[in-house]
Write an enzyme that holds these catalytic residues in place. Structure first.
Site, PDB file in Angstrom:
ATOM      1  CD  GLU A  22       4.058   8.875   1.504  1.00  0.00           C
ATOM      2  OE1 GLU A  22       4.305   7.969   2.169  1.00  0.00           O
ATOM      3  OE2 GLU A  22       2.668   9.212   1.927  1.00  0.00           O
TER       4      GLU A  22
ATOM      5  CD  GLU B 153      -1.702   2.442   1.241  1.00  0.00           C
ATOM      6  OE1 GLU B 153      -1.215   3.065   0.584  1.00  0.00           O
ATOM      7  OE2 GLU B 153      -1.892   2.733   2.521  1.00  0.00           O
TER       8      GLU B 153
HETATM    9  N1  GJV Z   1      11.401   0.000   2.639  1.00  0.00           N
HETATM   10  C1  GJV Z   1      10.590  -0.364   3.907  1.00  0.00           C
HETATM   11  N2  GJV Z   1       9.724   0.115   4.218  1.00  0.00           N
HETATM   12  C2  GJV Z   1       9.125   1.009   3.763  1.00  0.00           C
HETATM   13  C3  GJV Z   1       9.570   1.803   2.376  1.00  0.00           C
HETATM   14  C4  GJV Z   1      10.873   1.123   2.091  1.00  0.00           C
HETATM   15  N3  GJV Z   1      11.383   1.596   1.082  1.00  0.00           N
HETATM   16  N4  GJV Z   1       8.945   2.985   2.019  1.00  0.00           N
HETATM   17  C5  GJV Z   1       7.848   2.847   3.007  1.00  0.00           C
HETATM   18  N5  GJV Z   1       7.919   2.079   3.758  1.00  0.00           N
HETATM   19  N6  GJV Z   1       0.839   4.482   1.222  1.00  0.00           N
HETATM   20  N7  GJV Z   1       2.345   6.033   1.005  1.00  0.00           N
HETATM   21  C6  GJV Z   1       6.989   1.995   4.963  1.00  0.00           C
HETATM   22  C7  GJV Z   1       6.871   3.111   5.958  1.00  0.00           C
HETATM   23  O1  GJV Z   1       7.693   3.032   6.958  1.00  0.00           O
HETATM   24  C8  GJV Z   1       5.360   2.863   6.442  1.00  0.00           C
HETATM   25  O2  GJV Z   1       5.272   1.932   7.568  1.00  0.00           O
HETATM   26  C9  GJV Z   1       4.708   2.212   5.236  1.00  0.00           C
HETATM   27  O3  GJV Z   1       5.677   1.654   4.729  1.00  0.00           O
HETATM   28  C10 GJV Z   1       3.960   3.313   4.471  1.00  0.00           C
HETATM   29  C11 GJV Z   1       2.844   2.714   4.017  1.00  0.00           C
HETATM   30  C12 GJV Z   1       1.818   3.947   3.621  1.00  0.00           C
HETATM   31  N8  GJV Z   1       2.257   4.972   2.870  1.00  0.00           N
HETATM   32  C13 GJV Z   1       1.821   5.054   1.772  1.00  0.00           C
END
Ligand code: GJV
Length: 497
Positions: free
Chosen positions: A285, A276
């Site tokens: 983002e 997601e």
């Molecule tokens: N690697 C690991 N975790 C991630 C990464 C990444 N490259 N990018 C984001 N997250 N829908 N826009 C994790 C972040 O820490 C958060 O817990 C979740 O993914 C975001 C999910 C919602 N953001 C979104």
């Protein structure tokens, strides 16, 4: 995540690069009669902070004035450094951070006064002599001779283009996870996808990228019988996720990996990559880049991507209340004439989009359209740099056209059949935590039934701040029987740098 977490604030300055010596580009009056907005500085606690439409930094370009020094360009898009680079191949053009080598005192409004040692971000090497830079959220021209590139060794951690510390820091507490988990349309859609595909997921290896508290991984473990679910999460919340997995007795299936997905090492490739990753205007983002990277490295040939496709939707709309409370307010508060503040109000309140807008369907001036459609199996990371789409709207009722509202939808292709599950965040579907994003024109346009609103939208990814983008809107309004537009405009909105 939705816009609320992207609080950011522009420092207040307004620059009009009409200084001919500075090499102003021609702004074609037909294509780009309106103003451009350039991005400014983001609040340091940005990911968590409330979004404030304040202190914007907007630059105006006067139409019709022509300047000799540079070739014609229809629209000056400050954030579009990539384009600038293509147009102006000066030796040292590469965007990035520069330090000011000696004091420079601005002699024109469009220039920036800077002191020796100040650090700036090059946005556009407009000519060989004059470069357009950003300093603490202010943008302006500086002589190229005063700039020295900051080498990698001199780069400080504060200037991480991915802002990992702030980004992952914002996901280490429960606030955002609560918001996402409480979003029923969002979370139930993922649950439905797993449920509908539970038989097909048996024995599969699944990777849940950015698992947060692990909800999607739990759905997989609960409702299907996968071989393994790798739950990858880079923020500190992963510690809690590990505890939750143990507590719920899923340690045999769910492997929490506390790591950035980019650094992932797995014993083998996976069959399903679920995530997601969607943000404001779908891509803000740019977590999508992480998803695509992992797809290319760790997804089996022919593997499943969930979501499988994503679309950005838009509609022209009335936003009477927004315009009244932010701009018309200044007409006569308490019986006084505050109209002289209206230009300032427009700049302060309308130069960035409103990420927490809730569009009422009655305010739609036409049917919405799909601007862009992304296929998660084939989309390339480079394609994220610039994404665009045209639009033609047929106005279905008389009304004031205050701006455009966007939202997104994603589809999850079923594994065993042609059906899919959709999550649509638009005004005709239940409201999600993403809400809608409103882009307001500086001045509303009276439109009538039968009018055509045509134009295009360009998403330019910020070449330096990799999680940010700018949205360029070009529009024209043409009456039903007319052949030429009676109103044309162009505006660039930073999200958020
Ligand atoms: N690697 C690991 N975790 C991630 C990464 C990444 N490259 N990018 C984001 N997250 N829908 N826009 C994790 C972040 O820490 C958060 O817990 C979740 O993914 C975001 C999910 C919602 N953001 C979104």
């Amino acid at each position: 995540m939705a816009g609320e977490i992207f609080g950011c604030r522009m420092k207040n300055t307004s620059a009009s690069p009409t200084d001919k010596t500075a090499g102003q580009r021609v702004v074609d009056s037909l294509e780009c009669p309106a103003k451009q907005t350039v991005s400014g500085e983001m609040k340091s606690d940005l990911w968590q902070a409330e979004h404030e439409n304040q202190d914007d930094n907007q630059c105006e370009y006067s139409p019709g004035e022509s300047y000799e020094q540079l070739p014609d360009i229809a629209c000056l898009e400050i954030s579009s450094t990539m384009d600038c680079m293509a147009q102006y191949p000066y030796e040292d053009y590469t965007y990035g951070e520069f330090v000011i080598m000696s004091d420079f005192v601005a002699t024109e409004e469009t220039q920036l006064s800077l002191s020796c040692g100040d650090r700036v971000v090059l946005l556009c090497a407009v000519t060989s002599d004059w470069w357009w830079v950003e300093h603490n959220g202010n943008c302006g021209y500086v002589p190229a001779s005063h700039l020295h590139r900051v080498s990698d060794e001199e780069d400080t951690e504060d200037d991480d283009p991915w802002q990992d510390e702030e980004y992952y820091g914002s996901y280490k507490t429960l606030k955002l996870h609560l918001e996402m988990l409480s979003d029923q349309p969002r979370t139930q859609t993922y649950r439905n996808v797993i449920l509908q595909n539970s038989a097909a997921l048996k024995g599969k290896r699944i990777l849940d990228l950015g698992c947060g508290t692990g909800i999607i991984s739990f759905f997989c473990a609960q409702m299907a019988q996968p071989e393994v679910v790798y739950a990858v999460e880079a923020s500190d919340i992963a510690e809690q996720t590990s505890r939750l997995v143990k507590e719920n007795a899923f340690s045999g299936i769910i492997k929490v990996i506390r790591q950035k997905a980019e650094d992932l090492k797995l014993p083998s490739k996976v069959d399903v990559l679920v995530s997601e990753w969607m943000g404001t205007c779908l891509v803000f983002e740019f977590m999508l880049e992480s998803v695509l990277q992992v797809r290319d490295l760790w997804l089996e040939e022919g593997g499943i991507m969930w979501p499988s496709t994503a679309s950005i939707h838009m509609v022209p709309c009335s936003a009477e209340k927004e315009y009244a409370t932010k701009v018309l307010f200044w007409d006569s508060p308490y019986g006084l004439d505050f109209r002289m503040l209206k230009p300032m109000a427009v700049q302060e309140f309308l130069s960035k989009p409103s990420p927490d807008y809730v569009l009422n369907t009655d305010d739609c001036l036409s049917e919405p359209c799909v601007l862009m459609n992304l296929n998660m199996k084939t989309l390339k990371i480079e394609e994220l740099e610039k994404m665009s789409g045209p639009f033609t709207f047929h106005v279905k009722r008389d009304g004031m056209f205050h701006g455009f509202t966007t939202w997104f939808s994603v589809e999850f292709q079923n594994i065993d059949n042609k059906e899919h599950v959709e999550l649509n965040t638009g005004p005709f579907n239940p409201l999600t935590h993403w809400k809608h994003t409103l882009f307001m024109l500086d001045e509303p346009i009276q439109t009538h039934r039968g009018d055509r609103i045509e134009g295009s939208v360009i998403f330019h990814r910020n070449p330096f701040w990799r999680r940010h983008l700018s949205v360029t809107l070009n529009w024209s309004v043409t009456e039903e029987s007319a052949t030429t537009a009676h109103s044309v405009g162009c505006k660039v909105f930073p999200i958020w740098r």
